[in-house]
Design an enzyme around this catalytic site. Sequence first.
Site, PDB file in Angstrom:
ATOM      1  N   VAL A 250      -1.205  -2.069  -4.206  1.00 33.17           N
ATOM      2  CA  VAL A 250      -0.434  -2.850  -5.170  1.00 33.17           C
ATOM      3  C   VAL A 250      -0.854  -4.315  -5.040  1.00 33.17           C
ATOM      4  CG1 VAL A 250       1.858  -3.508  -5.998  1.00 33.17           C
ATOM      5  CG2 VAL A 250       1.504  -1.248  -4.976  1.00 33.17           C
TER       6      VAL A 250
ATOM      7  N   LYS B 209      -0.373  -1.746  -9.774  1.00 32.96           N
ATOM      8  CA  LYS B 209      -0.577  -0.605  -8.878  1.00 32.96           C
ATOM      9  C   LYS B 209      -1.824   0.149  -9.313  1.00 32.96           C
ATOM     10  CE  LYS B 209       2.656   2.630  -8.684  1.00 32.96           C
ATOM     11  NZ  LYS B 209       3.904   3.351  -8.299  1.00 32.96           N
TER      12      LYS B 209
ATOM     13  N   ASP C 152      12.537  10.908  -5.621  1.00 33.87           N
ATOM     14  CA  ASP C 152      12.005  10.156  -4.482  1.00 33.87           C
ATOM     15  C   ASP C 152      12.846   8.903  -4.241  1.00 33.87           C
ATOM     16  OD1 ASP C 152      10.303   9.812  -2.350  1.00 33.87           O
ATOM     17  OD2 ASP C 152       8.735   8.815  -3.501  1.00 33.87           O
TER      18      ASP C 152
ATOM     19  N   VAL D 191       0.862  -1.173   0.000  1.00 34.53           N
ATOM     20  CA  VAL D 191       0.000   0.000   0.000  1.00 34.53           C
ATOM     21  C   VAL D 191       0.901   1.226   0.000  1.00 34.53           C
ATOM     22  CG1 VAL D 191      -1.764   1.298   1.228  1.00 34.53           C
ATOM     23  CG2 VAL D 191      -1.811  -1.205   1.275  1.00 34.53           C
TER      24      VAL D 191
ATOM     25  N   GLY E  10      -1.697   4.210  -4.224  1.00 36.30           N
ATOM     26  CA  GLY E  10      -2.823   3.297  -4.020  1.00 36.30           C
ATOM     27  C   GLY E  10      -2.331   1.915  -3.635  1.00 36.30           C
TER      28      GLY E  10
END
Length: 847
Positions: free
Chosen positions: A541, A558, A657, A535, A539
């Site tokens: 997976v 996903k 990220d 999660v 959202g």
Amino acid sequence: MGKGNRSNAYLWATLQPCFTSLYIAFLLHHVTSTVGSNSPFPYIPEDEINLDCGSSGNSTALDGRTWIGDENSIFFPVEHLQNNASLTASVVQQSSSATRVPYTTARLSLSPFSYIFSSVTAGQKLVRLYFYPATYGTFDRSKARFSVKAGPFTLLRNFNAALMADPDYDSGHDTIFREFCVNIEEGQRLNITLTPSDSNSFAFVNGIEILSMPTYLYYTPSDDQGLPFIGQEKLYQVVNGTALMMLYRINVGGSFISPAGDTGMFRSWNSDYKYLTEDLTSELPVSTIELNFSQIPPYTAPEEVYRTARTIGINRSSNKLYNLTWQLPVDSQFDYLVRLHFCEFQPEFKAVGDRRFLIFIANQTAEKAADVIRWSGGSGVPVYRDYAVSMFGLEGQKRVNLSIAISADPERYRGAILNGIEIFKVNDTYGNLAGPNPNTLPLTLPTATKSNNNRIKITAIVGGGISGIIVLLILGFLILRRAKTSWRWRRPFSFHTSKSTKTHGSLLPYLCRNFSLAEIKAATKNFDQNSIIGVGGFGDVYKGYIHVDGEATHVAIKRLKPGSQQGVQEFRTEIEILSQLRHHHLVSLIGYCNDGNEMILVYDFMPGGTLCSHLYDTDISHKTPLPWNQRLQICLGAARALNYLHIGAEHPIIHRDVKSTNILLDEKWTAKVSDFGLSKFGTTSTSKAHVSTAVKGSFGYLDPEYYRRQQLTEKSDVYSFGVVLFEVLCARPPIMHTVEHEEISLAEWALKCYRNGKLGQIVDPLLKAEIEPECLKKFGEIAVNCLHDNGTERPSMNDVVWGLELALQLQGSAEKAIFHGEQSFASKEYQDGLMSMFSEIMNPRGR
């Protein structure tokens, strides 16, 4: 107050005694909603009309001001036949960034309609028009093209609000406003007319704001000779018969100032991060000095503008090579009013001559010996300087950069300072202020007709430009298609969701498959909760099997959270970037589903899970800790992936990220970098090394320099990767709240231990017997260098790759680590540029 030709000084000096009479005038004046006599603002406008278009009642905005509906109001007379043809409508779905007032309702029309402000007083006015290019009933937002006139001036022409708003999507601004300055002569009235561009267009507006402004705030007094005209010998006057359009209002070195934080004219002041081209730690801390408005009225700009600044320091060596420069795009073929705000508040600069500097506007010298103390008379005294400049680009060039730069005096190099910037466009000889729309076309909700039109346009372009090379490409395409009959190569398409009024499209021929929702449901057993393996912010997976080329392939699926606004953009970004890349250490995007309201991404399944799951918070009885040699290989693989993104792809890509949960492991423990939802294309310009953007990333990994300046570079990824390296070494998360205060941040704690010669004390206890001392020394050196506060002092990812390969060699397993089924980036072939062999980008030439 505010009538006739009173001077600024007189207006300011007499403002306070007039509070009572102004308040009485406000009560008697039926068109105003002026702030009362207890207002904290230095200026109280005589006229203040806030019109909520399309609304029938009064509404209160977030700043407490009242907006009146235009239905049945004196400003929108229904006796004008053209006004009867207009409609009112409410937005179908309002985004979180659009405030309720005035963006909930709008007035729309297929024919011209007018607002008449006959009771406003004579004098100079601020006029603001508010637009929210959303969906209103059956009106297609892409067809909102219209002109706006105010008296003899054309404020906007062929204006497409959707085109203007869409480029701001990344920063969350899907509403726009335009601000103008006009002068109303005695006996005149102010009419604002909106006219659709053609029979297929419509005009709309959400809000109109009319405010009196202080006389000659931006206009030239009749007894003033004028302001310097850059590059010209003559002076320049902004006379009463001129209209202005505000383009930029910037709080240099400071943060955004909302309309409520202004001086009574409800102006917005933006930060300057996105406009800086180079910045060597120039931002000054907020000053607490008591300001003395002895040279200019206190309503000129908020005090916060004069309490923040950027400055070139007093380092002679860097000042010789460094101009502090802002680049501000403007329309070509217009004159511009440039206002620069100054206030000297650093204690070391108190006397005339302490700091002299140069000012350049549009690459031309505006001031050879600027001296704020000489202009203002002392420290803490705000002042501003006005200039005019003409901007002319090449023939056919719509936009040009208006640059503003400050540079240290070449004789003393004692720095330079700037507190604020305002830029206004001046109308041309035809009374026109309108500039061109952006080149890109608006992205609309997909329909069968629109899709067919796109295909027709693409076919026409290809047909018209056929050549021998294109024939060869088509033949190659057909051969490849026959070899992969089950794959559907994507033509232009649009993303859409009923949860957002924004739509996005793309013209990229993606290298991934478009799955139907039925295929996705079959793979996930209709999104069975037992199939969820993870999660995240995007959202859930799911794991499952899906048929690719006739074979059942193990995949991770996903699924975008219903109603997620951020996920729409991340969905697009992930496909745009990852579908074009192929690399041994990047997770492979197999395809996507954009069916109905579903947005789903399909990847190769990574049975090893995340790197994070093997480092900490694991049940040791069920999971064997990763040995040091394997950890090094995982770090090297991830570093190679990031290095490829930075210099191996056609355009540099900044991941934005990087963290241990976004490094996945396959069945052979090969590292695969994943999750490109926040990624950005880097700059290829030699004059601008950063991308200005809103700060996004993960807490604990975020580059502090990027956070401070909102300037993204590849070195931001390097910093985040440095945190990952210490995660791998210490087997602890980047942030822990259950430890001593100095140990909460892994980055800060590791740096302190390294500098104190105690790095070995925080190494994962399960590894201490495995790591060779020289390997630990080299690994620690790499990680620490990645965490330098100044990005320019950090290594490139290429340097990191080389350092990790050396660490592997020092560990005694170099041959196994480097040649375990992959090409060494330390080899001569890599240095000769063969890294592009790992890529399957649409343009095989790479960068």
